[in-house]
Design an enzyme around this catalytic site. Structure first.
Site, short mmCIF file in Angstrom:
data_model
loop_
_atom_site.label_atom_id
_atom_site.label_comp_id
_atom_site.label_asym_id
_atom_site.label_seq_id
_atom_site.Cartn_x
_atom_site.Cartn_y
_atom_site.Cartn_z
N GLN A 101 0.13 -8.53 -8.98
CA GLN A 101 1.31 -7.73 -8.66
C GLN A 101 2.52 -8.64 -8.57
OE1 GLN A 101 2.32 -5.95 -4.76
NE2 GLN A 101 2.09 -3.98 -5.79
N TYR A 164 11.61 -3.18 -1.46
CA TYR A 164 11.85 -4.52 -1.97
C TYR A 164 12.94 -4.48 -3.04
CZ TYR A 164 7.70 -5.69 0.73
OH TYR A 164 6.80 -5.85 1.75
N ARG A 212 4.21 -0.03 -9.48
CA ARG A 212 4.07 0.63 -8.18
C ARG A 212 5.42 1.21 -7.81
NH1 ARG A 212 0.82 -0.45 -2.62
NH2 ARG A 212 -0.69 0.66 -3.90
#
Length: 354
Positions: A101, A164, A212
């Site tokens: 990721q 984020y 994601r």
């Protein structure tokens, strides 16, 4: 019940042996400099051997300025290739799909580790990225994906969730830019779309690409994220979209999408060959099967996979359930959870016994 152990094909690369994926879980087990530790290797390989069809690393930062927590795995330099290459080989030997990721924490970078925190705009003590720095960030996501491919992983997942840096660009609350990367929904999504297109162009035809995505909170609007998902499905660059829902049974809280189940809201979109995964309180085999029943193609398992390294094997019994929480430290230690990870789990309310 849907067959959790039926293989799942993707537009590119190897098929997933079953419909159970290890969620990308923060575990703080890497070395301080971002190199893979033996504890983190053991944690991941145990889950891969335990039967997960897809095994994903924790969030791995693509720039030093993007480090979100101590003990975080890094992928921003070739210096990390030795550990990443050996991990990719270990995972592939189990038959799982090995995935890194890719992550940049942006304004949520660890204040004790990152002196110069950056974001889409000035927010929470972080400064706004200059235009050339936005372009560098895009290229560093792409370079990290190329690095993961060189290491031998099956693919990467871009972390566009949880507030984020990519979410900070997507959100109208945290993105106050007036250039091509701010303003309209299209402009706010520009960096994410350029990252995905860049990875797709730079990596091989069999390299898998996932994303994601949060679909609410963090300044995001559910229906705007639904439109973005529809565009992503239409572009055909993704092999899968990973919905991070916190709870797969959750309903939207937005006024314009209120009382609609989030999973179905996205599962009903035409998606061509792109697959759909979902995460959020998937605990039992029945929970995972329900994710498939409601339109997704596979389920991500988080906390239950911490409790049981062999979760995916145990889930072949449809009536099996993980041990109830809170659990003793000795239990998780027996599941290849290191002391550093145990210390982090102490911050999870109700996870560990006092």
């Amino acid at each position: 019940m849907p067959d959790l152990f039926a293989p799942l094909t993707f537009p590119r690369g190897r098929p997933m042996p079953n419909r159970l994926a290890l969620a990308p879980l923060t575990n703080r087990q890497s070395h301080d400099d971002g190199r893979l530790s033996e504890a983190e290797r053991a944690w991941l390989v145990r889950r891969a051997r335990g039967g997960f069809g897809l095994t994903m690393t924790c969030a791995s930062h693509v720039q030093p300025s993007g480090q979100g927590f101590g003990g975080q795995l890094a992928i921003h330099s070739d210096d990390f290739l030795d550990g990443l290459t050996s991990l990719a080989a270990d995972l592939r030997a189990t038959g799982t799909l090995g995935v890194v990721q890719l992550h940049h924490a942006g304004a949520r970078a660890d204040r004790e580790l990152v002196a110069d925190r950056v974001s889409a705009s000035e927010v929470e003590g972080a400064r706004a990225l200059e235009l050339d720095e936005v372009h560098r960030l895009r290229e560093d996501f792409v370079a990290a994906a190329v690095r993961a491919e060189r290491a031998g992983f099956d693919g990467v997942e871009v972390h566009g969730a949880h507030g984020y840096v990519l979410t900070q660009f997507l959100s109208a609350e945290t993105n106050q830019r007036t250039d091509a990367y701010g303003g309209s929904p299209e402009n706010r999504a520009r960096l994410l779309l350029e990252v995905l297109a860049g990875i797709r162009a730079a990596c091989g035809p069999d390299f898998q690409l996932g994303l994601r995505l949060s679909v609410e909170r963090f300044g995001l609007r559910t229906l705007e994220m639904r439109e973005l998902a529809a565009e992503l499905f239409g572009r055909g660059e993704l092999d899968y979209l990973d919905l991070s829902l916190w709870d797969v049974t959750k309903y939207s809280v937005d006024d314009d999408a209120q009382d609609q189940p989030l999973l179905e809201l996205f599962a009903e979109l035409p998606r061509g060959g792109t697959r759909l995964g979902a995460a959020g309180k998937v605990r039992t085999p029945a929970d995972a099967a329900a994710v498939l029943e409601r339109g997704a193609d596979f389920a991500f398992v988080g906390r239950a996979a911490i409790l049981h390294g062999e979760y995916a094997q145990l889930a072949r019994d449809a009536d099996w359930e993980p041990v109830p929480m809170p659990v003793d430290v000795a239990h998780v230690a027996g599941q290849d959870v290191s002391p550093a990870f145990v210390d982090y789990l102490r911050t999870f309310r109700g996870f560990l016994a006092p």
